[in-house]
Write an enzyme that holds these catalytic residues in place. Structure first.
Site, PDB file in Angstrom:
ATOM      1  N   HIS A  63       0.839  -1.200   0.000  1.00 33.58           N
ATOM      2  CA  HIS A  63       0.000   0.000   0.000  1.00 33.58           C
ATOM      3  C   HIS A  63       0.876   1.254   0.000  1.00 33.58           C
ATOM      4  CE1 HIS A  63       0.757  -0.816   4.274  1.00 33.58           C
ATOM      5  NE2 HIS A  63       0.629   0.489   4.471  1.00 33.58           N
ATOM      6  N   HIS A  65       1.289   5.203   1.582  1.00 34.27           N
ATOM      7  CA  HIS A  65       0.946   6.240   2.558  1.00 34.27           C
ATOM      8  C   HIS A  65       1.415   7.567   1.985  1.00 34.27           C
ATOM      9  CE1 HIS A  65      -0.234   4.232   6.285  1.00 34.27           C
ATOM     10  NE2 HIS A  65       0.622   3.280   5.969  1.00 34.27           N
ATOM     11  N   TYR A 127      -5.672  31.534  17.970  1.00 40.43           N
ATOM     12  CA  TYR A 127      -5.953  32.332  16.776  1.00 40.43           C
ATOM     13  C   TYR A 127      -7.286  33.058  16.916  1.00 40.43           C
ATOM     14  CZ  TYR A 127      -7.407  33.459  12.059  1.00 40.43           C
ATOM     15  OH  TYR A 127      -7.872  34.110  10.951  1.00 40.43           O
ATOM     16  N   GLN A 131      -7.606  37.117  17.211  1.00 36.68           N
ATOM     17  CA  GLN A 131      -8.048  37.714  15.946  1.00 36.68           C
ATOM     18  C   GLN A 131      -8.718  39.059  16.184  1.00 36.68           C
ATOM     19  OE1 GLN A 131      -7.345  36.510  12.905  1.00 36.68           O
ATOM     20  NE2 GLN A 131      -8.126  38.431  12.125  1.00 36.68           N
TER      21      GLN A 131
END
Length: 153
Positions: A63, A65, A127, A131
């Site tokens: 597989h 990733h 944040y 803000q």
């Protein structure tokens, strides 16, 4: 919020990272192991065409990733359809003998796994909290009208 990981479009700052895992059909280890380097080359080329940045990628024995940054203008499902479809065609075009053994040009299994990789909760909370302060500081720098434009006072 300025971060080293953010990218930008004309009116957007973004950091859309996804962890994606997908497998070859029937987890064909025998043919997949022989093609790992070619598959990596095809995937890098296709990501470059779409403006998708590969942050980290590794081809395991059965597989793949990937940690990728996908611009918000590109839907994840359409990108995965493009990536798996085009890479499958590239694999069968370069390795012609595979289409006689495995036919129908379906190299990848139908599904994939995806999870978002984002900022941690504390960073987002900071944040949001800061803000408003940033907006107030920006307002102080801008020119203010001291007269009401409608009444003239």
């Amino acid at each position: 919020m300025k971060n080293d990981d953010t990218s930008s479009l004309s009116h957007t700052r973004w950091n859309c990272q996804y962890h994606i895992v997908f497998t070859p059909k029937y987890r064909r280890k025998a043919i997949y192991a022989k093609l790992r380097s070619d598959i990596g080359k095809y995937i890098r080329r296709l990501c470059e065409y779409k403006g998708v940045e590969i942050v980290e990628a590794h081809a395991m024995s059965d597989h793949i990733h990937m940690l990728v940054k996908i611009p918000p203008k590109l839907a994840l499902s359409s990108f995965m359809g493009y990536l798996k479809g085009k890479s499958s065609l590239m694999i069968f075009d370069e390795h012609v003998n595979l289409k006689y053994n495995y036919g129908s040009r379906h190299f990848w299994s139908e599904g994939y796994y995806v999870s978002t990789v984002g900022l941690n909760k504390q960073t987002v909370a900071n944040y949001i909290r800061n803000q408003e302060l940033d907006d107030q500081l920006a307002d102080k720098k801008s020119i203010k009208e001291y007269k009401d434009p409608f009444t003239g006072k």
